[in-house]
Design a protein around this motif. Structure first.
Motif, PDB file in Angstrom:
ATOM      1  N   HIS A  87      30.283  -9.963 -29.069  1.00  0.00           N
ATOM      2  CA  HIS A  87      28.886  -9.963 -28.593  1.00  0.00           C
ATOM      3  C   HIS A  87      28.018  -8.980 -29.373  1.00  0.00           C
ATOM      4  O   HIS A  87      26.794  -9.069 -29.350  1.00  0.00           O
ATOM      5  CB  HIS A  87      28.841  -9.608 -27.100  1.00  0.00           C
ATOM      6  CG  HIS A  87      29.543 -10.615 -26.254  1.00  0.00           C
ATOM      7  ND1 HIS A  87      30.813 -10.412 -25.767  1.00  0.00           N
ATOM      8  CD2 HIS A  87      29.175 -11.847 -25.862  1.00  0.00           C
ATOM      9  CE1 HIS A  87      31.187 -11.479 -25.083  1.00  0.00           C
ATOM     10  NE2 HIS A  87      30.215 -12.368 -25.127  1.00  0.00           N
ATOM     11  N   ASP A  88      28.643  -8.029 -30.036  1.00  0.00           N
ATOM     12  CA  ASP A  88      27.879  -7.033 -30.805  1.00  0.00           C
ATOM     13  C   ASP A  88      27.650  -7.459 -32.253  1.00  0.00           C
ATOM     14  O   ASP A  88      27.055  -6.714 -33.029  1.00  0.00           O
ATOM     15  CB  ASP A  88      28.586  -5.674 -30.754  1.00  0.00           C
ATOM     16  CG  ASP A  88      28.576  -5.108 -29.336  1.00  0.00           C
ATOM     17  OD1 ASP A  88      27.577  -5.343 -28.635  1.00  0.00           O
ATOM     18  OD2 ASP A  88      29.573  -4.477 -28.931  1.00  0.00           O
ATOM     19  N   ILE A  89      28.166  -8.634 -32.619  1.00  0.00           N
ATOM     20  CA  ILE A  89      27.880  -9.179 -33.960  1.00  0.00           C
ATOM     21  C   ILE A  89      26.504  -9.869 -33.910  1.00  0.00           C
ATOM     22  O   ILE A  89      26.234 -10.679 -33.017  1.00  0.00           O
ATOM     23  CB  ILE A  89      28.982 -10.191 -34.376  1.00  0.00           C
ATOM     24  CG1 ILE A  89      30.337  -9.481 -34.530  1.00  0.00           C
ATOM     25  CG2 ILE A  89      28.587 -10.930 -35.649  1.00  0.00           C
ATOM     26  CD1 ILE A  89      30.474  -8.572 -35.738  1.00  0.00           C
ATOM     27  N   ILE A 132      30.203 -22.979 -34.640  1.00  0.00           N
ATOM     28  CA  ILE A 132      31.381 -23.289 -33.823  1.00  0.00           C
ATOM     29  C   ILE A 132      32.224 -22.023 -33.616  1.00  0.00           C
ATOM     30  O   ILE A 132      32.675 -21.737 -32.501  1.00  0.00           O
ATOM     31  CB  ILE A 132      32.217 -24.405 -34.497  1.00  0.00           C
ATOM     32  CG1 ILE A 132      31.375 -25.691 -34.590  1.00  0.00           C
ATOM     33  CG2 ILE A 132      33.524 -24.652 -33.756  1.00  0.00           C
ATOM     34  CD1 ILE A 132      31.952 -26.770 -35.487  1.00  0.00           C
ATOM     35  N   VAL A 133      32.401 -21.256 -34.684  1.00  0.00           N
ATOM     36  CA  VAL A 133      33.205 -20.029 -34.595  1.00  0.00           C
ATOM     37  C   VAL A 133      32.546 -19.031 -33.634  1.00  0.00           C
ATOM     38  O   VAL A 133      33.213 -18.460 -32.754  1.00  0.00           O
ATOM     39  CB  VAL A 133      33.402 -19.397 -35.995  1.00  0.00           C
ATOM     40  CG1 VAL A 133      34.093 -18.042 -35.883  1.00  0.00           C
ATOM     41  CG2 VAL A 133      34.210 -20.326 -36.896  1.00  0.00           C
ATOM     42  N   ALA A 134      31.230 -18.842 -33.792  1.00  0.00           N
ATOM     43  CA  ALA A 134      30.520 -17.894 -32.917  1.00  0.00           C
ATOM     44  C   ALA A 134      30.689 -18.305 -31.455  1.00  0.00           C
ATOM     45  O   ALA A 134      30.960 -17.473 -30.578  1.00  0.00           O
ATOM     46  CB  ALA A 134      29.041 -17.837 -33.303  1.00  0.00           C
ATOM     47  N   GLU A 158      27.097 -16.177 -27.794  1.00  0.00           N
ATOM     48  CA  GLU A 158      26.056 -17.206 -27.763  1.00  0.00           C
ATOM     49  C   GLU A 158      24.739 -16.659 -28.294  1.00  0.00           C
ATOM     50  O   GLU A 158      24.489 -15.455 -28.277  1.00  0.00           O
ATOM     51  CB  GLU A 158      25.845 -17.699 -26.314  1.00  0.00           C
ATOM     52  CG  GLU A 158      27.112 -18.208 -25.629  1.00  0.00           C
ATOM     53  CD  GLU A 158      27.635 -19.536 -26.212  1.00  0.00           C
ATOM     54  OE1 GLU A 158      26.932 -20.149 -27.035  1.00  0.00           O
ATOM     55  OE2 GLU A 158      28.769 -19.914 -25.846  1.00  0.00           O
ATOM     56  N   ASN A 159      23.913 -17.568 -28.784  1.00  0.00           N
ATOM     57  CA  ASN A 159      22.527 -17.268 -29.198  1.00  0.00           C
ATOM     58  C   ASN A 159      22.418 -16.344 -30.409  1.00  0.00           C
ATOM     59  O   ASN A 159      21.380 -15.708 -30.603  1.00  0.00           O
ATOM     60  CB  ASN A 159      21.722 -16.667 -28.031  1.00  0.00           C
ATOM     61  CG  ASN A 159      21.710 -17.586 -26.836  1.00  0.00           C
ATOM     62  OD1 ASN A 159      21.559 -18.799 -26.989  1.00  0.00           O
ATOM     63  ND2 ASN A 159      21.903 -17.023 -25.649  1.00  0.00           N
ATOM     64  N   LYS A 160      23.502 -16.257 -31.192  1.00  0.00           N
ATOM     65  CA  LYS A 160      23.452 -15.390 -32.376  1.00  0.00           C
ATOM     66  C   LYS A 160      23.171 -16.223 -33.622  1.00  0.00           C
ATOM     67  O   LYS A 160      23.435 -17.422 -33.649  1.00  0.00           O
ATOM     68  CB  LYS A 160      24.792 -14.649 -32.550  1.00  0.00           C
ATOM     69  CG  LYS A 160      25.182 -13.771 -31.385  1.00  0.00           C
ATOM     70  CD  LYS A 160      24.188 -12.662 -31.172  1.00  0.00           C
ATOM     71  CE  LYS A 160      24.551 -11.844 -29.953  1.00  0.00           C
ATOM     72  NZ  LYS A 160      25.199 -10.619 -30.232  1.00  0.00           N
TER      73      LYS A 160
END
Ligand code: ACO
Length: 329
Positions: free
Chosen positions: A74-76, A96-98, A104-106
């Protein structure tokens, strides 16, 4: 936006369990262990299962790199996957990887520049961090090239393997990124490509029967180009960093052919203990080869704080690139 330095804080890699050896290839192709070993340096390659896609390999490498960095997904801020074998033509494998990592939403996108993918990706990711756009980026090189290789073509079937390597890049007071040299020449795409299935040539039955859904390569031409560009890109990257060969602690080249690596290393006056080679184990894993080699080197303690490293690669495009990096622990 505040500019800062960037460093790699975590590395990870993964290769599928299934292995194909030269002896296995001897049974299905008109080839030999002797030919493959002397012409390429390859002994084994890892092969993804029928249900294993590029994002599956990427995910394992990504988790290992995040764990190594002690960073929560989540911090990426941004996920980048360098690949020519995405799960689908679109959406991007990085999305897909994220999502599989629960982030989410990155920001997430793929880089498609064949075997040069990790070098281009490292340049883009480092620049995004150094310019202050993002604080943390996960960069992955991941490929399942055995899925686009014609198993009956001995000229290519022996060369490629599957795998993934990942790095976490974070903003830092120290700056590891010293320089980048990228280049391309798209005047002869026919030297190295998958001809059909894009907008130029639909994968119709005729092209399918001709095997145009598979990698085609003019090996000798690519070989000559590869040696020249490995040397040229390394020298230019070092020059941009105001360094010389003598300052270099480690060369981490794309693993396409041991003879290409040896020829470039000889010209660059790099002794073999300063050149990373793991081609015997993985074959050519395209955009994954450099991050796999880096991850192995860091995890085995071969990379030391303050080491000056050149990452150098080349591939389809034609394309090439080198990045000078000062390792910070
Ligand atoms: N086993 C036995 N014989 C073979 C095989 C094989 N697997 N493959 C080819 N041969 C034969 C050829 O038919 C040829 O026979 P001939 O002399 O009777 O015509 C002979 O071996 C020599 O063939 P070459 O193609 O000249 O062999 P070369 O020494 O060039 O090696 C190779 C071929 C390994 C492919 C080399 O050219 C190479 O590594 N090229 C660069 C590959 C590369 O770097 N690709 C880049 C990235 S891929 C990407 O971007 C996705």
């Amino acid at each position: 936006m505040n500019g800062s330095g960037v460093k790699i804080t975590g590395v990870g890699h993964y290769a599928p369990e299934k292995v194909i050896t030269n002896a296995d290839l001897e049974k299905i192709l008109d080839t030999s262990d002797e030919w493959i070993t002397t012409r390429t340096g390859m002994k084994r390659r890892h092969v993804a299962g029928i249900d294993e896609a590029t994002s599956d390999l990427a995910l394992v490498a990504a988790r290992a790199a995040l764990d190594d960095a002690g960073v929560d997904p989540h911090d990426i801020d941004c996920f980048i996957v360098a690949t020519v074998t995405p799960d689908f033509p679109f959406p991007a494998t990085a999305c897909i990887v994220a999502s599989k990592l629960g982030a989410e939403n990155k920001a997430a996108f793929d880089i498609e520049i064949a075997c040069s993918g990790f070098i281009y990706g490292l340049t883009v990711a480092a620049s995004l961090v150094r310019s202050g756009v993002y604080k943390r980026i996960l960069l992955i090189g991941a490929e399942t090239l055995t899925k686009i290789v014609n198993r009956k073509d001995r000229a290519t079937a022996i060369l490629f393997g599957d795998g993934a390597g990942a790095v976490v890049l974070e903003a830092s007071a120290q700056d590891s990124f010293l320089s980048s040299e990228l280049g391309s020449d798209g005047s002869k795409p026919e030297l190295l490509r998958v001809a059909a299935g894009g907008s130029r040539y639909a994968l119709d039955p005729l092209r399918y029967d001709a095997g145009e859904q598979y990698i085609y390569m003019e090996g000798r031409e690519v070989f000559k180009f590869a040696v020249t560009k490995m040397i040229d890109a390394t020298e230019r990257a070092l020059e941009k960093a105001r360094l010389t060969h003598a300052d270099l602690d480690l060369l981490i080249p794309h693993q396409a052919n041991k003879r290409i690596i040896d020829a470039a290393a000889k010209y660059l006056e790099m002794p073999s203990d300063k050149v990373l080679v793991n081609i015997h184990e993985y074959g050519n894993t395209s955009a994954a080869s450099i991050p796999i080699a880096l991850s192995e080197a860091v995890r085995s303690g071969r990379v030391k704080n303050g080491d000056v490293i050149v990452f150098v690669g080349f591939g389809g495009g034609l394309s090439w690139g080198a990045v000078t990096w000062k390792w910070a622990a």
